[in-house]
Scaffold this active site. Structure first.
Site, mmCIF file in Angstrom:
data_model
loop_
_atom_site.group_PDB
_atom_site.id
_atom_site.type_symbol
_atom_site.label_atom_id
_atom_site.label_comp_id
_atom_site.label_asym_id
_atom_site.label_seq_id
_atom_site.Cartn_x
_atom_site.Cartn_y
_atom_site.Cartn_z
ATOM 1 N N VAL A 8 3.917 -3.483 -3.725
ATOM 2 C CA VAL A 8 2.570 -3.035 -4.255
ATOM 3 C C VAL A 8 1.773 -3.966 -4.648
ATOM 4 O O VAL A 8 0.609 -3.667 -5.348
ATOM 5 C CB VAL A 8 2.262 -1.062 -5.540
ATOM 6 C CG1 VAL A 8 3.708 -0.242 -4.620
ATOM 7 C CG2 VAL A 8 3.200 -1.725 -6.309
ATOM 8 N N LYS A 9 2.715 -4.963 -5.167
ATOM 9 C CA LYS A 9 2.194 -5.747 -5.989
ATOM 10 C C LYS A 9 0.825 -6.697 -5.377
ATOM 11 O O LYS A 9 1.392 -6.239 -4.010
ATOM 12 C CB LYS A 9 2.298 -6.638 -6.994
ATOM 13 C CG LYS A 9 3.778 -5.646 -7.457
ATOM 14 C CD LYS A 9 2.813 -5.577 -9.166
ATOM 15 C CE LYS A 9 3.943 -4.224 -9.907
ATOM 16 N NZ LYS A 9 5.312 -4.261 -10.032
ATOM 17 N N ILE A 10 0.802 -8.097 -6.083
ATOM 18 C CA ILE A 10 -0.267 -8.366 -5.297
ATOM 19 C C ILE A 10 -0.373 -9.374 -4.285
ATOM 20 O O ILE A 10 -0.735 -9.495 -3.135
ATOM 21 C CB ILE A 10 -1.524 -9.640 -5.982
ATOM 22 C CG1 ILE A 10 -1.638 -8.786 -7.424
ATOM 23 C CG2 ILE A 10 -1.933 -10.658 -5.298
ATOM 24 C CD1 ILE A 10 -2.839 -8.562 -7.763
#
Ligand SMILES: *Cc1c(COP(=O)(O)O)cnc(C)c1O
Length: 384
Positions: free
Chosen positions: A188-190
């Site tokens: 879910v991170k960048i």
């Protein structure tokens, strides 16, 4: 109606090709791709050292070990974070405490930190490490925290799990101010490697400690050995390490993703700017904008103001039933049952608790369309 997730990875054909080529190559784990990813990450963040590990929780753990956290040492972090920001101190036998947030930035308040340091100094119980968190991607007050660190002698371990691509006073996050900075590459991170993390630092000694710790504390470098001429097979364990290695498969994905960081960041910035415009005038507190820093926009969090027609729980449920994948970041760490059993209690960090009571994270991801964003805004408008 289609479901709109709160976050979604952006995988392109180039990412798939990079992963497949590793599957055909001689090394699957901790090989040349990990080195290439580390070098690319360090270059992009203008920092000499980047050490890749299996996830950001492992990165926080190893950074605490390498910074000398052990039984009796005190670590402070923000209550408005993911559990790992605090758990890392406990893995090392250290003690954890929290510094309340600034309600406007939702990050650790430098003023609360300064006041808590004065009190701790009087008691002879200063922290060894402070872990500011760049919540939602907005950099913490790094210059103020740096000057307190220089005055009181603690190390700064920045949890930049949300902040890949963010900048502070025109410098990329991870390039300065902190002694070590941790990034997460969870899905879910960048930028994602499915699971993965990195520690950046200026300190070559710290970087080498991290490299040893991520792979059992083993070295094959004769300069680091007690016995020098045993033979080419020979290795030594010098410290107690772990297996926190990243695979070459993951590193190849990470390097391919990193090449698109600027474009993915620009897409997040455009969506955040558009949320600001579309939500103006509603009974919501919108994310802070500060002139000296640029958010990575990992999350776009609104807080319901007292004038809102429905409660946070009702608005949340209304958005979910409209197919909108909202979330809440974060339940303050100190009110978790585990932390209550350590002696923490509700009421101790009122700004984090009050923020939590009203917060909703709206969907935000690079491939989100304006139509999807319009649907989120009109559903929210109807509920507040
Ligand atoms: C995601 C996250 C972590 C942990 O990251 P993993 O890579 O999943 O271990 C730590 N801190 C914060 C603030 C996070 O958001």
């Amino acid at each position: 109606m289609d479901h709109i997730p709160y976050s979604c990875q952006a995988i392109e054909q180039a990412d798939i090709d990079a992963v497949v080529s590793v599957l055909r190559a001689p090394f699957l784990t901790q090989g040349p791709e990990v080195v290439a990813f580390e070098q690319a990450f360090a270059r992009a963040h203008q920092v000499p050292h980047a050490v890749a590990v299996s996830n950001a929780t492992a990165a926080l753990h190893l950074a605490c070990v390498a910074l000398g956290v052990g039984p009796g040492s005190l670590v402070w972090t923000s209550p408005n974070s993911f559990l790992a920001s605090a758990n890392c101190a406990l893995y090392c036998g250290g003690d954890i405490d929290f510094v309340d947030i600034d309600p406007s930035t939702r990050n650790m308040s430098a003023a609360h930190l300064a006041a808590k340091l004065v009190a701790a100094d009087r008691l002879g119980r200063l922290p060894h490490v402070v872990i500011p968190v760049d919540f939602a991607g907005l950099p913490a007050d790094l210059a103020e925290i740096r000057s307190l660190a220089d005055r009181y002698g603690f190390k700064i371990l920045e949890d930049a799990s949300h902040a890949t691509g963010a900048s502070y006073r025109h410098n990329p996050i991870g390039s300065g101010f902190a002694d070590a900075t941790v990034f997460s590459f969870h899905a879910v991170k960048i930028v994602t490697t499915a699971e993965g993390g990195v520690v950046t630092t200026h300190d070559p000694v710290l970087a080498r400690k991290l490299e040893l710790l991520r792979s059992h504390g083993m070295t094959r470098n004769p300069d680091e050995m007690d016995v020098k001429d045993e033979g080419a097979w020979y290795y030594e364990q010098q410290v107690l390490g772990f297996n926190y290695r990243l695979t070459d498969i993951q590193a190849a994905l990470g390097r391919s993703q990193l090449a698109r960081l600027d474009a993915m960041h620009a897409a997040r910035v455009a969506l955040a700017d558009r949320y600001d415009r579309l939500l103006e005038g509603l009974p919501l507190r919108l994310p802070a904008r500060l002139a000296d820093r640029i958010s990575a926009w990992h999350l776009y969090v609104v807080e319901l103001l007292p004038e809102a027609r429905l409660s946070r729980a009702e608005v949340f449920a209304g958005l979910r039933s409209a197919g909108i994948g909202v979330n809440v970041h974060y339940i303050p760490i100190h009110i978790q049952p585990y932390y209550r059993r350590l002696g923490f209690a509700p009421g101790q960090f009122p700004h984090a608790e009050n923020y939590y009571a009203h917060a909703i994270s709206l969907p935000l991801f690079p491939k989100m369309t304006e139509d999807q964003q319009d649907r989120v805004v009109s559903a929210l408008r109807g509920l507040v």
